[in-house]
Design a protein around this motif. Structure first.
Motif, mmCIF file in Angstrom:
data_model
loop_
_atom_site.group_PDB
_atom_site.id
_atom_site.type_symbol
_atom_site.label_atom_id
_atom_site.label_comp_id
_atom_site.label_asym_id
_atom_site.label_seq_id
_atom_site.Cartn_x
_atom_site.Cartn_y
_atom_site.Cartn_z
ATOM 1 N N ASN A 87 -3.173 -31.924 -27.496
ATOM 2 C CA ASN A 87 -4.444 -31.912 -26.774
ATOM 3 C C ASN A 87 -5.438 -31.010 -27.510
ATOM 4 N N PRO A 88 -6.344 -31.599 -28.315
ATOM 5 C CA PRO A 88 -7.302 -30.783 -29.078
ATOM 6 C C PRO A 88 -8.197 -29.921 -28.196
ATOM 7 N N VAL A 89 -8.515 -30.409 -26.998
ATOM 8 C CA VAL A 89 -9.379 -29.653 -26.102
ATOM 9 C C VAL A 89 -8.690 -28.373 -25.648
ATOM 10 N N LEU A 90 -7.456 -28.499 -25.202
ATOM 11 C CA LEU A 90 -6.710 -27.337 -24.731
ATOM 12 C C LEU A 90 -6.440 -26.364 -25.873
ATOM 13 N N VAL A 134 -9.641 -21.349 -18.583
ATOM 14 C CA VAL A 134 -9.737 -21.910 -17.237
ATOM 15 C C VAL A 134 -9.700 -23.429 -17.366
ATOM 16 N N PRO A 135 -8.597 -24.078 -16.982
ATOM 17 C CA PRO A 135 -8.470 -25.541 -17.151
ATOM 18 C C PRO A 135 -8.820 -26.308 -15.869
ATOM 19 N N PRO A 136 -10.052 -26.845 -15.769
ATOM 20 C CA PRO A 136 -10.428 -27.567 -14.552
ATOM 21 C C PRO A 136 -10.278 -29.080 -14.669
ATOM 22 N N PHE A 137 -10.067 -29.704 -13.527
ATOM 23 C CA PHE A 137 -10.177 -31.156 -13.403
ATOM 24 C C PHE A 137 -11.002 -31.435 -12.164
ATOM 25 N N ARG A 171 -17.473 -16.276 -16.252
ATOM 26 C CA ARG A 171 -18.489 -16.195 -17.306
ATOM 27 C C ARG A 171 -17.934 -16.709 -18.639
ATOM 28 N N ALA A 172 -17.483 -17.940 -18.605
ATOM 29 C CA ALA A 172 -16.870 -18.548 -19.789
ATOM 30 C C ALA A 172 -17.882 -18.649 -20.925
ATOM 31 N N GLY A 173 -17.427 -18.338 -22.137
ATOM 32 C CA GLY A 173 -18.302 -18.379 -23.292
ATOM 33 C C GLY A 173 -18.485 -19.777 -23.852
ATOM 34 N N THR A 174 -17.433 -20.617 -23.774
ATOM 35 C CA THR A 174 -17.497 -21.978 -24.293
ATOM 36 C C THR A 174 -16.866 -22.938 -23.297
ATOM 37 N N VAL A 175 -17.281 -24.196 -23.380
ATOM 38 C CA VAL A 175 -16.731 -25.265 -22.547
ATOM 39 C C VAL A 175 -16.288 -26.385 -23.476
ATOM 40 N N HIS A 176 -15.072 -26.877 -23.284
ATOM 41 C CA HIS A 176 -14.498 -27.885 -24.172
ATOM 42 C C HIS A 176 -14.160 -29.139 -23.377
ATOM 43 N N HIS A 180 -18.481 -27.986 -26.405
ATOM 44 C CA HIS A 180 -17.808 -28.512 -27.590
ATOM 45 C C HIS A 180 -17.096 -29.807 -27.202
ATOM 46 N N VAL A 181 -17.557 -30.920 -27.774
ATOM 47 C CA VAL A 181 -16.973 -32.231 -27.503
ATOM 48 C C VAL A 181 -16.044 -32.590 -28.650
ATOM 49 N N HIS A 182 -14.782 -32.862 -28.334
ATOM 50 C CA HIS A 182 -13.755 -33.059 -29.352
ATOM 51 C C HIS A 182 -13.429 -34.534 -29.536
ATOM 52 N N ASP A 183 -13.650 -35.030 -30.766
ATOM 53 C CA ASP A 183 -13.309 -36.405 -31.104
ATOM 54 C C ASP A 183 -11.798 -36.576 -31.222
ATOM 55 N N ALA A 184 -11.370 -37.840 -31.192
ATOM 56 C CA ALA A 184 -9.967 -38.208 -31.431
ATOM 57 C C ALA A 184 -9.011 -37.452 -30.523
#
Length: 241
Positions: A11-14, A25-28, A85-90, A115-119
């Motif tokens: 999982n590139p996002v994780l 912080v892993p949300p759905f 206060r998350a610094g980045t969102v993936h 940050h949008v992750h391809d593939a």
């Protein structure tokens, strides 16, 4: 933000979120718009319910937990990100119009923090394989050849440890319910077990026989990202079924 990549393995996002910060912080987000479009018909919610429960179990074994919210995905993710206060969102790059709209709304809220992750949900990023001077292939065979030659990312392992801040609210996970027993169990754990059982059978000389039970039965797991398409193609490239 989990979307169609509800798995800890490859999982590139994780992985990117874990590399970018000490805490993740892993949300759905349960989107009412999906339910109102007809997804909540009988039997359909059972598979995602299993998937979310299985993902939560995997995250808890790594020291984290799944944060479940309900509402518009981008807005709810913004609320979750604001609490620590998350610094980045993936997020994984999607291929549907719905996914592109979600990414556009997220970009408007987060800007360069997104940050949008391809593939991640596909093997090759969308629109990456195209003939010279044209937007797409009109014939499958030349497309397939080009697709096979396209570069692939490295298969990633599941994070062994994840630290999630305490005190972030989450809705309760949906229970599968009394659905028919013939429905397949959801979740990455069931997906990987089914893949192991079907590895030999799928290519045992019956895959071209419509009447034979020769399919992999992995389609629902790939469709919802419970299995990594990149990991599966890497196995075949190494000569493993």
């Amino acid at each position: 933000m989990f979307t169609q990549d509800l798995r800890p393995h490859d999982n590139p996002v994780l992985r990117a979120a874990r590399s970018a910060a000490d805490q993740v912080v892993p949300p759905f987000v349960l989107d009412p718009a999906v339910e109102s479009a007809g997804f909540a018909a009988p039997n359909r919610p059972a598979f995602p319910a299993d998937c979310l429960a299985d993902l939560d179990g995997s995250l808890r074994r790594a020291g984290s937990r799944l944060i479940v919210r309900r509402g518009a995905p981008a807005e709810q993710t913004a609320k979750v990100a604001a609490e620590p206060r998350a610094g980045t969102v993936h997020v994984a790059a999607g291929v549907s119009a719905f996914a592109r709209l979600r990414e556009a709304r997220s970009l408007a809220l987060f800007g360069d923090r997104l940050h949008v992750h391809d593939a991640s949900v596909t093997v090759v990023p969308p629109r990456r394989v195209a003939p010279a001077g044209r937007g797409h292939y009109a014939v499958f065979v030349p497309y397939h050849r080009a697709w096979q030659q396209a570069p692939r990312r490295t298969v990633l392992g599941a994070p062994r440890e994840l630290d999630t801040p305490e005190g972030i609210g989450s809705e309760n996970l949906v229970v599968r319910g009394p659905f028919p027993p013939f429905l397949p169990p959801g979740g990455a754990t069931a997906a990987r077990e089914r893949r192991r059982r079907r590895d030999v059978d799928v290519h045992a000389g019956v895959h071209d026989d419509p009447a034979a039970d020769g399919t992999s039965r992995l389609s629902p797991y790939l469709r919802f990202g419970r299995l990594s398409a990149t990991e599966l193609t890497a196995r075949f490239r190494r000569g493993r079924p």
